[in-house]
Scaffold this motif. Structure first.
Motif, PDB file in Angstrom:
ATOM      1  N   LYS A 339      -3.821  -6.527  -7.068  1.00 43.17           N
ATOM      2  CA  LYS A 339      -3.682  -5.142  -7.489  1.00 43.17           C
ATOM      3  C   LYS A 339      -4.743  -4.771  -8.535  1.00 43.17           C
ATOM      4  N   GLU A 343      -7.732  -2.224  -7.867  1.00 43.49           N
ATOM      5  CA  GLU A 343      -7.934  -1.070  -8.740  1.00 43.49           C
ATOM      6  C   GLU A 343      -9.361  -1.038  -9.290  1.00 43.49           C
ATOM      7  N   ASP A 583       6.388  -1.602  -8.181  1.00 41.66           N
ATOM      8  CA  ASP A 583       4.990  -1.226  -7.972  1.00 41.66           C
ATOM      9  C   ASP A 583       4.255  -1.193  -9.314  1.00 41.66           C
ATOM     10  N   MET A 584       3.028  -0.726  -9.261  1.00 43.43           N
ATOM     11  CA  MET A 584       2.196  -0.748 -10.457  1.00 43.43           C
ATOM     12  C   MET A 584       2.730   0.175 -11.564  1.00 43.43           C
TER      13      MET A 584
END
Length: 752
Positions: A339, A343, A583-584
């Motif tokens: 992730k 990103e 999630d993030m």
């Protein structure tokens, strides 16, 4: 008769003397009767007697001639009676001696039975009622002893088996996260429980398909832990053969040094060797080896084989849980890194596009942009034929070259793996024709032959006329990220292959499920994605599961054993964990379920419960057999009830327990008057004042002359009549209690 018995009289008198005495008595009686007749006649007919005397009396009454013969007739009759009496007494003596001999034989046989000699020869009259009863009692005692031995041995084995399974069930529940400690606990306790001498535990290592072998994780010998780390190849020796055949190996004929050559224990020469595979659902988990100087019994081998199933199931579960935990931890870590890098990569690409757009508008800033790109990205330029024109420092560093001269002019195919060349040629041809640019993960081959992964962009560069004159390559190094991604994919594949996995949205609707959950629950994939997590439970369990689901979606993982229902209505047990995934933005995105099928283990637990229920039923059957034994005792008492001799049994409190019909007839007391009363009520008057315990004290003492021998005694019946008896007393001990049984024969004889 002067204090002598009839038997003594017969020994002192012969037939002639007795018959002579009886004859004289008879003549005297006859003469006395003749005199009485004469006196009566004189009184009634005195004139006749006075005139003529006896002659006139005979003439006048001819019947007197018959009366004159009375002394002779009575004397002859007395002679006959005396002779018959002597013969009768002799017959009585012979009968008494025979009866006494039979009683002694029965008494000796009963005493030997009492002493436990159930195989003693029956040297007495087997056709008599008492003889038949004693033989039936002997047969029953023999049968009871044999049945008791068999029952005791079976009960001992069942208890040993059940205790062992319970003991090792506790061991298997502990330390199942540490296989080495668990294997040592198993083998050490098993060697001690079997009273064996040594044992070994071997786990199968097959993480590398090209190097499948066994590793000895535990060894125990002579009450000591052996620090041995041994490797056994697949198929080698008894260990390998046992695992290959998936069948136990039991040997009792073991030559010298054979163990050290073919067995994993080495060095000793036991009398028996048992090698058992640890197999669950056809999958070998390891092998146990037990050696002993005493040969293991059948039920001990069955115990080890039954235990091996539970051990194999535990080891498999421990391996899967350990592997699942590692995969989950790695996947979470890699997912977080992925992730972050995604990103970062997205941000970089956005910057790249912004830079390209800015480059078109601001040509003056191109050199600064190019320099910044060279410092942050891998960059190279090729002509349309594929020859390298330019490569920046990052390209050289990532590809393993030190100078541009090493690669300038090389064709792009030198940096592409041959396996990727087919699809890359199509992309290259499209770029050279002015087609759309290419964006995606690209693998290059370095100078050292290793893989270099990048998030690549291939773009055609046009000249002033709009014709393509070169191809620009720009990329960001994602080699480590790609390796982690591929590793993650392989681990997820391994997880899907070895465990049940499924994903659910926060409401409980299933998002996806692997093949194993479809196979276990019987739902095809197209039906599975239309279901919710509650559809896998029966209505009662589904209601209870809602509380568990509430805990999961609030961030509390729930690990448990779940009873689910397959499509066909069958019961399936899964041991697993429901875990929330965020999630993030730290918002709940889904719930992951990872589990293992433990239905077989649950069935084993149910089978164990059934075995315990069977033990309870057998205990009830044992109680029924005890009732049958009591019934036999009552039947024996009823048999003794019909004996010709009087039989009386008292307990250690001197209370009468058995008083048969012959005893009632002999003493005149009814059974209701005697049973439960003190034996002193049947003793002569001189002994009725005895204190409680005096009778038992005498019977236990050395002065007891009735034990084992028949003696003549006198007693009195209910009405005070004196009885001459032959008495024998037998003693029986059951635990701390004593019983004494008297066998009584009436020898009283009435002469007239």
């Amino acid at each position: 008769m002067g204090g002598y018995s009839f038997c003594d009289l017969l020994e002192r008198l012969d037939v002639k003397r007795v018959t002579k005495r009886f004859t004289l008595i008879g003549v005297a009686i006859g003469f006395f009767v003749w005199v009485i007749f004469l006196v009566v006649e004189v009184i009634s007919k005195g004139e006749i007697v006075a005139r003529g005397g006896l002659i006139e009396l005979h003439r006048h009454s001819p019947s007197w001639w018959l009366i004159d013969t009375l002394p002779i007739i009575v004397g002859v009759a007395a002679y006959s009676i005396g002779r018959l009496h002597v013969l009768y007494l002799r017959a009585r003596k012979q009968q008494s001696q025979e009866e006494q001999q039979r009683s002694k034989q029965l008494l000796r046989f009963a005493e030997r039975l009492n002493q436990g000699e159930l195989d003693a020869p029956a040297d007495f009259d087997r056709d008599s009622e008492l003889g038949k009863s004693i033989l039936q009692l002997r047969d029953y005692l023999v049968k009871s002893r044999q049945e008791e031995k068999v029952r005791a041995e079976e009960e001992k084995q069942r208890s040993w088996f059940a205790d062992g399974m319970a003991k090792f069930a506790d061991i298997l529940r502990l330390n199942n996260d540490n296989l080495e400690k668990l294997s040592y606990d198993i083998v050490s306790n098993l060697v001690k429980y079997l009273n064996a001498n040594q044992g070994g535990f071997f786990l199968l290592e097959k993480s590398d398909p090209s190097d499948i072998h066994f590793t000895q994780t535990a060894a125990f010998a002579y009450d000591r832990k052996r620090l041995v780390r041994k490797r056994v190849e697949w198929g080698d020796g008894l260990i390998g053969a046992c695992a290959y055949e998936k069948e136990p190996i039991f040997m009792t004929d073991i030559p010298d040094s054979y163990v050290s050559i073919t067995s994993g224990l080495g060095g000793t020469n036991p009398h028996c060797l048992l090698v058992v595979p640890l197999v669950v659902e056809g999958d070998v988990q390891g092998v146990m080896e037990i050696a002993s100087f005493s040969v293991l019994k059948d039920f001990e081998r069955r115990f080890v084989e039954e235990l091996s199933k539970a051990i194999a199931l535990t080891i498999k579960g421990a391996k899967v849980n350990s592997h699942t935990a590692q995969l989950l931890e790695q996947s979470q870590y890699q997912a977080e890194q992925l992730k972050e890098q995604e990103e970062e990569m997205r941000h970089t690409i956005e910057m790249l596009h912004a830079t390209q757009e800015e480059s078109a508008r601001k040509g003056v800033e191109l050199s600064n942009f190019t320099e910044s790109v060279n410092n942050t990205m891998v960059r190279a330029e090729y002509d349309i034929s594929g020859k390298l024109l330019f490569a920046n420092a990052r390209f050289l560093a990532k590809m393993g070259y030190s100078h541009i001269n090493e690669i300038q002019g090389k064709h792009i195919s030198s940096f592409i793996n041959k396996k990727d060349s087919r699809w890359f040629v199509k992309i290259w041809d499209e770029l050279t024709k002015g087609g759309n640019h290419f964006e995606g993960d690209m693998k290059h081959v370095t100078k050292q032959g290793t893989d270099f992964w990048s998030m690549a962009t291939y773009t055609c560069v046009r000249d002033q006329d709009g014709a393509v004159h070169k191809i620009l390559f720009m990329g960001i190094d994602i080699t480590e990220l790609k390796k982690m991604s591929l590793d993650l994919e392989s681990k997820v594949f391994a997880l899907n292959s070895s465990a049940v996995t499924a994903e659910f949205d926060p409401s409980g609707a299933i998002c996806s499920g692997n093949i194993k959950i479809s196979a276990i629950l019987g739902y095809p994939q197209n039906e599975l994605v239309k279901m919710t997590v509650y559809d896998f439970f029966c209505p009662k369990n589904a209601l209870a599961f809602r509380d568990i689901w509430s805990e999961v979606v609030h961030g509390h993982p729930q690990e448990n054993q779940y009873q689910m229902v397959s499509k066909g209505g069958g019961e399936r047990w899964l041991q697993g964990t429901f875990t929330a995934v965020y999630d993030m933005y730290n918002e709940l995105s889904k719930v992951v379920f990872i589990a293992n099928d433990i239905t077989s283990q649950k069935r084993l637990e149910l089978e164990e419960q059934q075995k315990n229920d069977q033990l309870l039923r057998q205990e009830v059957e044992l109680q029924q057999k005890l009732e049958e034994i009591r019934a036999v005792k009552i039947r024996n008492e009823k048999t003794l009830e019909g004996a010709m001799d009087a039989i009386i049994t008292i307990n250690s409190e001197e209370k009468v327990e058995l008083y048969n019909r012959a005893a009632e007839e002999l003493f005149g007391y009814s059974k209701q008057e005697v049973i439960g009363q003190s034996i002193t009520m049947l003793l002569p008057a001189a002994y009725k004042s005895l204190n409680s315990g005096d009778v038992i004290g005498y019977l236990k003492s050395e002065a007891n002359r009735f034990k084992g021998a028949r003696s003549e005694v006198t007693a009195a019946d209910k009405w005070g009549n004196e009885l001459s008896l032959l008495l024998t007393i037998s003693e029986a001990q059951i635990g701390e209690d004593y019983t004494y049984t008297a066998f009584i024969q009436n020898i009283s004889v009435e002469l007239f």
